[in-house]
Design a protein around this motif. Structure first.
Motif, short mmCIF file in Angstrom:
data_model
loop_
_atom_site.label_atom_id
_atom_site.label_comp_id
_atom_site.label_asym_id
_atom_site.label_seq_id
_atom_site.Cartn_x
_atom_site.Cartn_y
_atom_site.Cartn_z
N ASP A 104 0.83 -1.21 0.00
CA ASP A 104 0.00 0.00 0.00
C ASP A 104 0.86 1.27 0.00
O ASP A 104 0.62 2.19 -0.77
N SER A 105 1.83 1.30 0.90
CA SER A 105 2.66 2.51 0.97
C SER A 105 3.53 2.63 -0.27
O SER A 105 3.79 3.74 -0.75
N LEU A 106 3.94 1.52 -0.84
CA LEU A 106 4.69 1.57 -2.10
C LEU A 106 3.81 2.17 -3.19
O LEU A 106 4.28 2.94 -4.03
N GLY A 107 2.52 1.85 -3.13
CA GLY A 107 1.57 2.35 -4.13
C GLY A 107 1.37 3.85 -4.09
O GLY A 107 0.82 4.44 -5.02
N ARG A 108 1.80 4.49 -3.01
CA ARG A 108 1.68 5.95 -2.93
C ARG A 108 2.76 6.67 -3.74
O ARG A 108 2.71 7.89 -3.90
N LEU A 109 3.76 5.91 -4.21
CA LEU A 109 4.85 6.53 -4.97
C LEU A 109 4.56 6.51 -6.47
O LEU A 109 3.91 5.58 -6.95
N THR A 110 5.07 7.52 -7.18
CA THR A 110 4.95 7.49 -8.64
C THR A 110 6.33 7.39 -9.26
O THR A 110 7.28 8.02 -8.79
N VAL A 111 6.42 6.55 -10.29
CA VAL A 111 7.68 6.38 -11.02
C VAL A 111 7.62 7.20 -12.30
O VAL A 111 8.48 8.04 -12.57
N SER A 112 6.54 6.99 -13.05
CA SER A 112 6.42 7.65 -14.34
C SER A 112 6.27 9.16 -14.15
O SER A 112 5.41 9.61 -13.39
N GLY A 113 7.11 9.91 -14.80
CA GLY A 113 7.03 11.38 -14.72
C GLY A 113 7.78 11.98 -13.54
O GLY A 113 7.91 13.20 -13.45
N ALA A 114 8.29 11.15 -12.64
CA ALA A 114 8.97 11.71 -11.46
C ALA A 114 10.21 12.50 -11.86
O ALA A 114 10.46 13.59 -11.33
N ALA A 115 10.97 11.97 -12.81
CA ALA A 115 12.22 12.66 -13.19
C ALA A 115 11.93 14.03 -13.79
O ALA A 115 12.73 14.96 -13.62
N ALA A 143 22.35 6.28 -4.71
CA ALA A 143 22.21 4.92 -5.25
C ALA A 143 20.84 4.38 -4.82
O ALA A 143 20.35 4.72 -3.74
N PRO A 144 20.21 3.55 -5.66
CA PRO A 144 18.90 3.00 -5.27
C PRO A 144 18.91 2.37 -3.88
O PRO A 144 17.97 2.59 -3.10
N TRP A 145 19.95 1.64 -3.53
CA TRP A 145 19.98 1.01 -2.20
C TRP A 145 19.91 2.06 -1.08
O TRP A 145 19.13 1.94 -0.14
N ALA A 178 14.61 3.19 -11.72
CA ALA A 178 14.12 3.73 -12.99
C ALA A 178 14.14 5.26 -12.96
O ALA A 178 14.58 5.92 -13.91
N VAL A 179 13.69 5.85 -11.85
CA VAL A 179 13.68 7.31 -11.74
C VAL A 179 15.12 7.83 -11.75
O VAL A 179 15.45 8.80 -12.45
#
Ligand code: CP3
Length: 335
Positions: A104-115, A143-145, A178-179
């Motif tokens: 659920d909390s992951l679903g609050r994030l947006t990847v597409s368009g973030a950059a 870094a992603p990590w 990806a971002v």
């Protein structure tokens, strides 16, 4: 030879009479002129406003003969652009608005368009590039990590997410990766001479897991930079084999590794950067000078070396110690 040429030659492993020098957190609270700017603007306002970010970027270059500028920003602008804002706590440290703990909390994030929301960083880079034609200009990204560690609420909880909800963990890193890839490509296109990837929390990842959990997200990020060289600063890493094959042009090294030994163990086409203990700059100018001289003597003749600290400058550093350090490096001549 311009400062920019020197920096690029070091990255390319070409011989130099002295290494180029810049310092992590060279723009920051140890500078009175930075604190004066911060009296008028919040950190985020400065980071979000290109003219203010460029002013902060240039401040250390007006004082010291540094070879490179690093754009003023923060690694946490990436989670912010994905919909996870942050704030500084009164007592120091970072407060993320919420924690990525489940689907659920992951679903609050947006990847597409973030950059695209990070376009203000590209604008700052373009302005800094125009102001600094003869200096190297460094863009950066977490870094992603390391970013996921912040987003999941700290090293312990991330391990819990990794252990108990592996698919959520993987999706978090994939999204952040990806971002970051788009963001790095944008910075390379905006005129950065190099991109530094900060894997500041690499040492929080169990060494046995670093490759499959953290390091594997670096190669796609490095590839996204295209021809722009990438410096990977993986703090706390002791096994360099994975990083040596990541595609990084240079490895940033903390103060707990012997830099000369590491230099000898790496292929010649990979440069190293580091690793003066930032604590040595909190004493006096004589200590700063002798510590810098010792490191220069140790790295003397080493190709592919960029002088820096093992971690960021501390806020309590007297500016005159930085002056003594930079003068020691720029005055050095390889015998
Ligand atoms: O001069 C430069 O190096 C460029 C700017 C820069 C900042 N942060 C500005 C900043 C860079 C490259 C960073 C990277 C960064 N940010 C990292 C990776 C490097 C490292 O230190 O390991 C990390 C982990 C962060 C996250 C972050 N930002 C923390 C934990 C904090 C709070 C602790 C602190 O040092 O205050 C920040 C705040 C921050 N980022 C400041 C600056 C100048 C201080 C904010 C202020 O002005 O009050």
């Amino acid at each position: 030879m311009t400062a920019r040429d020197r920096f690029l030659k070091a990255l390319a492993g070409q011989p130099l009479t002295r290494p180029p020098v810049w310092l992590m957190r060279q723009a920051g609270r140890y500078l009175p002129e930075y604190r004066a700017l911060r009296m008028k603007h919040s950190f985020l306002e400065m980071a979000h406003t290109p003219t203010l970010a460029v002013t902060a970027t240039l401040q250390p270059l007006r004082r010291y003969a540094l070879d490179a500028a690093i754009i003023f920003s923060d690694i946490l602008v990436v989670p912010e652009a994905m919909g996870l804002p942050f704030a500084f706590r009164e007592q120091g440290g970072i407060e993320m608005a919420f924690r990525v703990a489940d689907r659920d909390s992951l679903g609050r994030l947006t990847v597409s368009g973030a950059a695209v929301r990070l376009e203000y960083v590209a604008a700052a880079l373009r302005q800094a590039r125009a102001a600094l034609p003869n200096h190297a200009l460094i863009g950066f990204c977490g870094a992603p990590w390391t970013l996921a560690t912040y987003m999941a609420g700290g090293a312990g909880p991330l391990t819990v997410l990794w252990r108990e909800q592996r698919a959520v963990f993987d999706d978090l890193l994939r999204g952040v990766g990806a971002v970051c890839g788009e963001y790095v490509r944008m910075q390379a296109g905006a005129g950065a001479d190099a991109i530094q990837i900060f894997d500041s929390w690499a040492g929080q990842c169990p060494a046995e897991l670093y490759r499959e959990t953290a390091a594997r997200w670096l190669a796609p990020l490095i590839a996204a930079a295209g021809d722009t060289p990438v410096i990977v600063f993986a703090r706390g890493v002791r096994d360099w084999r994975h990083l040596a094959v990541s595609g990084a042009r240079c490895l940033g090294v903390d103060e707990h590794t012997d830099l000369a030994t590491l230099r000898l163990s790496l292929p010649e086409n990979i440069a190293v950067q580091g690793n003066l203990d930032p604590l040595t700059l909190t004493a006096d100018t004589a200590t700063a000078r002798s510590a810098a001289t010792a490191l220069l003597e140790k790295m003397c003749g080493a190709r592919g070396y960029i002088f820096n600290l093992g971690h960021g400058l501390r806020p309590e550093t007297p500016p005159e110690n930085v002056s003594a350090l930079v003068a020691t490096v720029t005055g050095w001549r390889d015998a």
